[in-house]
Design a protein around this motif. Structure first.
Motif, PDB file in Angstrom:
ATOM      1  N   GLY A  30      39.328  49.246  38.918  1.00  0.00           N
ATOM      2  CA  GLY A  30      39.685  49.113  37.534  1.00  0.00           C
ATOM      3  C   GLY A  30      40.715  50.405  36.982  1.00  0.00           C
ATOM      4  N   GLU A  31      40.505  50.917  36.021  1.00  0.00           N
ATOM      5  CA  GLU A  31      41.170  52.279  35.502  1.00  0.00           C
ATOM      6  C   GLU A  31      40.847  53.569  36.195  1.00  0.00           C
ATOM      7  OE1 GLU A  31      42.168  52.111  31.352  1.00  0.00           O
ATOM      8  OE2 GLU A  31      41.434  49.859  31.271  1.00  0.00           O
ATOM      9  N   GLU A  32      39.866  53.340  36.964  1.00  0.00           N
ATOM     10  CA  GLU A  32      39.599  54.815  37.710  1.00  0.00           C
ATOM     11  C   GLU A  32      40.090  55.013  38.890  1.00  0.00           C
ATOM     12  OE1 GLU A  32      35.615  57.110  38.868  1.00  0.00           O
ATOM     13  OE2 GLU A  32      35.469  54.936  38.158  1.00  0.00           O
ATOM     14  N   ILE A  33      40.719  56.240  39.129  1.00  0.00           N
ATOM     15  CA  ILE A  33      41.129  56.669  40.679  1.00  0.00           C
ATOM     16  C   ILE A  33      39.792  57.243  41.400  1.00  0.00           C
ATOM     17  CG2 ILE A  33      42.626  57.978  42.148  1.00  0.00           C
ATOM     18  CD1 ILE A  33      44.424  58.354  39.640  1.00  0.00           C
ATOM     19  N   ALA A 246      48.868  51.247  41.063  1.00  0.00           N
ATOM     20  CA  ALA A 246      47.683  50.372  41.085  1.00  0.00           C
ATOM     21  C   ALA A 246      47.128  49.857  39.838  1.00  0.00           C
ATOM     22  CB  ALA A 246      46.811  50.930  42.098  1.00  0.00           C
ATOM     23  N   ILE A 247      46.717  50.932  38.953  1.00  0.00           N
ATOM     24  CA  ILE A 247      46.110  50.646  37.779  1.00  0.00           C
ATOM     25  C   ILE A 247      47.159  49.891  36.703  1.00  0.00           C
ATOM     26  CG2 ILE A 247      45.392  51.859  35.639  1.00  0.00           C
ATOM     27  CD1 ILE A 247      44.583  54.143  37.410  1.00  0.00           C
ATOM     28  N   THR A 248      48.257  50.287  36.913  1.00  0.00           N
ATOM     29  CA  THR A 248      49.398  49.470  36.106  1.00  0.00           C
ATOM     30  C   THR A 248      49.348  47.977  36.402  1.00  0.00           C
ATOM     31  OG1 THR A 248      50.739  51.266  35.881  1.00  0.00           O
ATOM     32  CG2 THR A 248      51.771  49.053  35.451  1.00  0.00           C
ATOM     33  N   CYS A 249      49.213  47.547  37.838  1.00  0.00           N
ATOM     34  CA  CYS A 249      49.256  46.302  38.248  1.00  0.00           C
ATOM     35  C   CYS A 249      47.952  45.569  38.057  1.00  0.00           C
ATOM     36  CB  CYS A 249      49.497  46.193  39.841  1.00  0.00           C
ATOM     37  SG  CYS A 249      50.911  46.818  40.328  1.00  0.00           S
TER      38      CYS A 249
END
Length: 811
Positions: A30-33, A246-249
């Motif tokens: 998701g939005e978490e690394i 990756a979050i952007t995509c």
């Protein structure tokens, strides 16, 4: 994320099992690394540890970013996906009128029909970096001689060249440099502040440098880069920045409130345009716009990989599961892909595991320990461990390419030969080996390899009909009859230095005519004739050497040597003028025409300049023979070497390099010794080799040697052999290297032309050729023990380096 600890263990196993210097892996949900970790080191030279801030070149993963930038301009109305790119880049041109049809959509999806660079061309490009603002445009303008592989839009064909054209197009449309445009439009809005396409922006403190197996793992000695190739290959970034990407995509073009592309734009990029084929267990099934589409364990995937020049990268998105993984590695093997699969297992709730290691890895270890011989010796043991290693016929091809990048072309050829030994029907190994052999200028050997490939799989090994070793058609006979004209034209090019004149900068016919003072009409036809021979290429910028000429002429010998050989052939040609008229007359064809045959030995004695040219010529053409002889000889216990009639000392040079404690003395005439000293200095061996001016046929030889070498002297009389016997220490060895005849009535095949020329000068001389058996008999008569007889394997199918035999006799 489930199995995070298990994943760390597996990743460390991959680093250890594959002998890789370093690895960086990032996991996003998701939005978490979820995880960002480094393993190993940035550089084996500095031992700096790998961290989330280590900077990698991600090679072809760069194309995802370029595709996104192009789509951004499409959405802004600055580009049209289906408009011809010449509309935006009018100086783009290929050698095929259909280039005018190529569209942006076709470039993004690799369906433009444009060619790609092969590995050697790519290595050559990045080995000569250009960093100025005009590099990209020069690159695009230089494509005008390239041909399309198929009509635009017909099918998928991967092309780095096409993406480099696209990078220049984006710069011209936006009015900014490609690097600034990418940084402002894509990288910074996606949270990638530590990323750049400009190599000069990178701090070496954080650089994860590329490494090569050569065969031991070492830092690539030259950092690869070319500004014109930045769009296809040279984004530099960190694993942390790639997690932001990756979050952007995953959010379809949005990062922390900044939007670089609409969701519809991402969906368009992730929609199939062409079938790609099932590679990498179904990950590479179809091609979208800049992205590769497939599936993994029933989950849809969007991904892109990168590999080259000693580094690898893999970026994997599972859009339906809203997660992604990035793997960056500073070495070039399949290890990064195994790490990506392990990360995908963890993302999909499966316990990750380390897969088998390629058999390339233990083969590299064996070679690092003891060369190619160790690879052959250890292969059965490696093969027995099929539970530990996986085997494939393509695995050693990548190793050979890394050896080539490390400038170890001979070892690369040996690796391919080893792969052929294991997989004798692997056509690609033959083809790659032939390319490397051709790069060394060994044209005939390359033909032989290709003919072998053709005999295995005729349909797959596409071979030019000109590869035949002997004339087979009427056309071949016509070419032989035309030989006086074509050989004279080629010889003139050698003597006048034409190939060297136009090697750096192409010249028009008028430019060549002016510089060489040749009438323009004659010069034009001369250049055209050489084009017909495949030795020159005519381009809009002028004439330049062909690839064949580069490989077989420019890279083979110096201009001085080729000029000497051409002059020598020109003098010999006088003997065969009007041959049909003179051949039946029982006197010399030279005498009939009131000509004096050349006496090379007298010219060497009389002229230091001639001796220097002659000696250098023999030195250059005998280097392959010298290396083979040095490889064959056992030098155990040999400390002093006497090279009788040794000329340049070329074989002594090879032996000195093999045995660091060896010292050599070369005996030859004064002018040859003077030339030899110059060559010894060029080889850095002047302190270990001494030249003694003497005529060994008449003068005594120095004594106290462990080995005496007689190479290509043609002097094996009993008197000479007894002189050599006296020069040797007790138990010392005489090594003779000669081209012996198969029997008394037939000359060695490589001497056939020489024998015919001699018969034209001495038509009544009896046929009596020296054989190895005769030489062995004389050796025994001179007091030597039973000599061994070893044929020298050829290195180049040239008349100077064929049919050699080594006789080794002990006192």
């Amino acid at each position: 994320m489930l199995y995070e600890n298990d994943l760390d263990v597996v990743l460390q196993e991959i680093v250890t099992g594959w002998d890789i210097p370093g690895l960086a892996v990032g996991i996003v949900e998701g939005e978490e690394i979820v995880s960002v970790k480094g393993f190993g080191v940035q550089s084996l030279a500095t031992q700096a540890p790998m961290t989330p801030d280590s900077v990698f070149c991600v090679q072809s993963v760069s194309k995802c970013f370029v595709a996104t930038a192009a789509m951004q301009l499409v959405e802004r109305g600055q580009l049209d996906l289906d408009a011809p790119i010449v509309q935006y880049l009018p100086y783009f041109q290929l050698d095929d009128e259909r280039y005018r049809q190529i569209t942006l959509r076709q470039i993004l999806s690799h369906t433009s029909g444009m060619p790609d660079m092969d590995e050697r061309e790519y290595i050559e490009l990045v080995s000569h970096p250009e960093r100025d603002d005009g590099a990209a445009e020069r690159y695009v303008r230089g494509l005008r001689t390239r041909k399309l592989l198929n009509p635009p839009g017909e099918r998928f064909r991967y092309s780095n060249i096409a993406y480099n054209v696209l990078g220049d197009l984006l710069a011209k449309v936006t009015g900014k440099s490609f690097e600034d445009m990418m940084r402002e439009n894509i990288l910074l809005p996606a949270g990638m502040s530590n990323s750049t396409f400009m190599v000069s922006d990178i701090s070496t403190q954080f650089l994860a440098v590329p490494h090569l197996r050569s065969p031991e793992m070492r830092v690539n000695p030259a950092y690869p880069y070319h500004r014109a190739d930045a769009p296809a290959s040279f984004l530099h970034t960190t694993v942390l920045d790639m997690c932001h990407w990756a979050i952007t995509c995953l959010k379809r073009g949005s990062y922390l409130g900044q939007r670089i592309l609409s969701s519809a734009g991402y969906e368009l990029m992730w929609t199939s345009v062409a079938e790609r084929g099932r590679l990498r267990p179904s990950l590479y099934e179809e091609m979208g716009l800049g992205w590769t589409l497939g599936h993994l364990k029933d989950a849809k995937t969007v991904c892109h990989g990168g590999a080259g020049f000693g580094g690898t990268a893999f970026f994997l998105i599972l859009p339906e599961k809203n997660c992604a993984a990035v793997v960056l590695c500073n070495e070039e093997s399949d290890a990064h892909f195994q790490a990506a699969l392990a990360a995908a297992d963890a993302l999909t709730g499966q316990k990750p595991r380390a897969s088998k290691v390629s058999w390339m890895v233990p083969i590299s270890r064996a070679m690092a320990k003891g060369g190619i011989a160790e690879a052959y010796a250890h292969y059965p043991e490696i093969k027995a461990k099929e539970d530990e290693f996986y085997f494939g016929e393509d695995e050693l091809l990548g190793l050979s390419l890394q050896l080539l990048m490390a400038k170890q072309i001979d070892l690369a050829i040996e690796v391919l030969a080893f792969n052929i030994h294991v997989y004798p029907e692997h056509i690609e190994s033959y083809l790659e080996q032939a390319k490397l052999v051709l790069e060394k200028g060994e044209t005939a050997r390359a033909k032989e390899i290709l003919l072998k490939a053709l005999s295995i799989k005729p349909a797959k090994a596409t071979i030019d009909t000109n590869l035949t070793m002997k004339p087979q058609t009427t056309e071949d006979i016509f070419e032989l009859l035309d030989g006086h004209i074509t050989s004279s034209a080629l010889g003139a090019a050698m003597e006048l230095g034409l190939f060297w004149l136009i090697a750096e900068k192409p010249l028009s016919a008028s430019g060549v005519a002016q510089l060489l003072s040749i009438p323009l009409n004659r010069c034009h036809h001369w250049l055209q004739l050489l084009c017909g021979q495949g030795l020159l290429e005519e381009r809009p910028t002028g004439y330049s050497p062909s690839v064949i000429a580069q490989e077989t002429i420019l890279n083979a010998h110096s201009q001085a040597t080729w000029a000497f050989l051409a002059r020598e052939e020109r003098e010999r040609f006088l003997a065969v003028r009007d041959l049909a008229v003179h051949i039946g007359k029982p006197i010399s064809t030279w005498e009939i025409q009131h000509l004096t045959p050349p006496n090379y030995f007298q010219q060497i004695l009389a002229s230091p300049d001639y001796a220097a040219y002659f000696t250098r010529m023999l030195y250059e053409i005998h280097v392959p023979l010298a290396e083979q002889v040095a490889h064959l000889l056992d030098l155990h216990g040999v400390k002093r070497l006497l090279d009788v009639g040794g000329g340049s000392g070329v074989i002594s040079f090879a032996l000195l390099r093999k045995q660091p404690r060896l010292a050599a003395v070369v005996v030859d005439v004064e002018n040859v010794c003077r030339a030899g000293r110059t060559l010894a200095l060029e080889n850095g061996l002047e302190q270990r080799i001494t030249y003694v001016a003497a005529n060994f046929l008449e003068d005594d030889l120095p004594t106290g040697f462990d080995m005496v070498l007689l190479c290509d002297t043609g002097q094996l009389s009993e008197a000479i052999l007894r002189k050599v016997y006296a020069a040797l220490n007790p138990g010392g060895r005489l090594v003779i290297v000669e081209q012996f005849a198969p029997d008394e009535n037939h000359v060695a095949p490589s001497h056939q032309q020489w024998a015919f020329l001699a018969s034209l000068e001495y038509p009544t001389q009896a046929l009596n050729f020296s054989t190895a058996d005769m030489a062995q008999t004389r050796l025994r008569q001179a007091g030597f023990q039973e000599p061994s007889n070893t044929p020298v394997p050829y290195q180049e199918r040239l008349r100077w380096n064929m049919d050699w035999t080594v006789l080794d006799a002990r006192k």
